[in-house]
Design an enzyme around this catalytic site. Sequence first.
Site, mmCIF file in Angstrom:
data_model
loop_
_atom_site.group_PDB
_atom_site.id
_atom_site.type_symbol
_atom_site.label_atom_id
_atom_site.label_comp_id
_atom_site.label_asym_id
_atom_site.label_seq_id
_atom_site.Cartn_x
_atom_site.Cartn_y
_atom_site.Cartn_z
ATOM 1 N N ARG A 265 -14.177 -30.539 5.113
ATOM 2 C CA ARG A 265 -13.336 -29.823 4.155
ATOM 3 C C ARG A 265 -14.016 -29.871 2.789
ATOM 4 O O ARG A 265 -14.563 -30.903 2.380
ATOM 5 C CB ARG A 265 -11.933 -30.446 4.073
ATOM 6 C CG ARG A 265 -11.053 -30.169 5.295
ATOM 7 C CD ARG A 265 -10.665 -28.706 5.389
ATOM 8 N NE ARG A 265 -9.759 -28.418 6.490
ATOM 9 C CZ ARG A 265 -10.132 -28.000 7.692
ATOM 10 N NH1 ARG A 265 -11.420 -27.831 7.951
ATOM 11 N NH2 ARG A 265 -9.243 -27.745 8.633
ATOM 12 N N GLY B 23 -17.932 -23.028 11.238
ATOM 13 C CA GLY B 23 -18.233 -24.144 12.137
ATOM 14 C C GLY B 23 -17.794 -23.927 13.568
ATOM 15 O O GLY B 23 -18.514 -24.261 14.512
ATOM 16 N N GLY C 77 -15.456 -39.311 13.863
ATOM 17 C CA GLY C 77 -14.557 -38.733 14.853
ATOM 18 C C GLY C 77 -15.365 -38.099 15.965
ATOM 19 O O GLY C 77 -16.544 -38.428 16.167
ATOM 20 N N THR D 78 -19.366 -30.030 6.886
ATOM 21 C CA THR D 78 -18.657 -29.089 7.757
ATOM 22 C C THR D 78 -17.201 -29.525 7.943
ATOM 23 O O THR D 78 -16.541 -29.083 8.875
ATOM 24 C CB THR D 78 -19.342 -28.990 9.138
ATOM 25 O OG1 THR D 78 -19.469 -30.307 9.694
ATOM 26 C CG2 THR D 78 -20.718 -28.361 9.035
ATOM 27 N N GLU E 23 -12.260 -22.798 -1.800
ATOM 28 C CA GLU E 23 -12.556 -21.745 -0.823
ATOM 29 C C GLU E 23 -11.574 -20.573 -0.915
ATOM 30 O O GLU E 23 -10.375 -20.798 -1.017
ATOM 31 C CB GLU E 23 -12.481 -22.391 0.565
ATOM 32 C CG GLU E 23 -13.158 -21.648 1.668
ATOM 33 C CD GLU E 23 -13.325 -22.522 2.901
ATOM 34 O OE1 GLU E 23 -12.944 -22.070 3.989
ATOM 35 O OE2 GLU E 23 -13.817 -23.657 2.770
ATOM 36 N N HIS F 68 -17.598 -20.898 6.317
ATOM 37 C CA HIS F 68 -16.631 -21.637 7.138
ATOM 38 C C HIS F 68 -16.655 -21.138 8.583
ATOM 39 O O HIS F 68 -15.637 -20.722 9.147
ATOM 40 C CB HIS F 68 -15.219 -21.525 6.563
ATOM 41 C CG HIS F 68 -14.347 -22.681 6.956
ATOM 42 N ND1 HIS F 68 -13.379 -23.196 6.137
ATOM 43 C CD2 HIS F 68 -14.301 -23.431 8.095
ATOM 44 C CE1 HIS F 68 -12.764 -24.199 6.740
ATOM 45 N NE2 HIS F 68 -13.307 -24.355 7.941
ATOM 46 N N ILE G 153 -16.524 -35.028 16.174
ATOM 47 C CA ILE G 153 -17.630 -34.202 15.700
ATOM 48 C C ILE G 153 -18.768 -35.073 15.175
ATOM 49 O O ILE G 153 -19.940 -34.826 15.461
ATOM 50 C CB ILE G 153 -17.149 -33.214 14.622
ATOM 51 C CG1 ILE G 153 -16.104 -32.263 15.221
ATOM 52 C CG2 ILE G 153 -18.320 -32.419 14.062
ATOM 53 C CD1 ILE G 153 -15.381 -31.407 14.197
#
Length: 326
Positions: free
Chosen positions: A243, A292, A160, A241, A272, A290, A162
């Site tokens: 899920r 990012g 994607g 980074t 998490e 978390h 990222i």
Amino acid sequence: MLNQKQKVFITRKIPDAGIKLLKQAGFQVSVSQVDGVIPRDELLKKVKGVDAILALLTDKMDGELMDAAGKQLEVIANYAVGTDNINLEDAAQRNITITNTPGVLTEAVAELAFALMISVARRIPESDQFTRKGKYKGWAPMMMLGSELHHKILGILGLGRIGSAVAERAFFGFKMKIIYYDVKRNEEFEQKFQAEYRGLPGLLRDADFISIHVPLIPETKHLIGKNEFKIMKKTAYLVNTSRGPVIDEAALVEALKKNRIAGAGLDVYENEPKLTPGLKDLSNVVLTPHTGSATIETRATMSELAAKNIVEVLNGRPALTPVKKP
């Protein structure tokens, strides 16, 4: 025409940019005062009668909550790119618009992914603690040996925005060879970065570094587990980074303990914020909470985009960044 009494509930304090925008648009805005994730029972009470919800990825948005809000609920704006916290089918059945914040956090997350790669490969957190504890007694030729990124093979798992941004940094900055796996090939990407497409087993077998950027859907849960770690190089590093549940964390702990892979960098976790037992005790894994998208610039822009989506929908216009209905 805008109804001045339309109500917006924000499930947690976010940067002021979005809150101010909503108030300037004439909405009645309330923000949860809970310092953390709002308890479910309180959340169900707070959403009653609201026209819009600005939700965080820690908030479960399902049919029960949508019904608790009422039939006037028009839009849920997620303060995140991923929407695994939202039941999209429930929203579609109730004709509720769902939006997210794509694009604006691409660079920040890509930067952190690369920072995790460098940190774990060059043992930066480990070296920091070593030095702080007074163990550094002088230069030594075999002390804290790590791995270079330069000219290594980077495997991008999920292409994607990222994933592409990470590849850009790797190719132009470190002259890394790029291989990738996605549900479909991207010839433009291949040409731009001289990248090669691989099946998942081929990517795991060949990559020196693997960076995960897939969404969390049923097909990607535990995409990387015990069998996949057996395929990877013993010198490979894994970075996530996206899920947490994409990785079987228990299998990762075992792989790190037995040195089946060289190391890992994680910003997200399977359960998490809880960590799988043993994970925090390992020196060959770098852990971040978390973060990012945790830059001043990105979080403010996310706040604005989520708010703008609400403004558009409550004014009868299309959302700026709607999530496709299932």
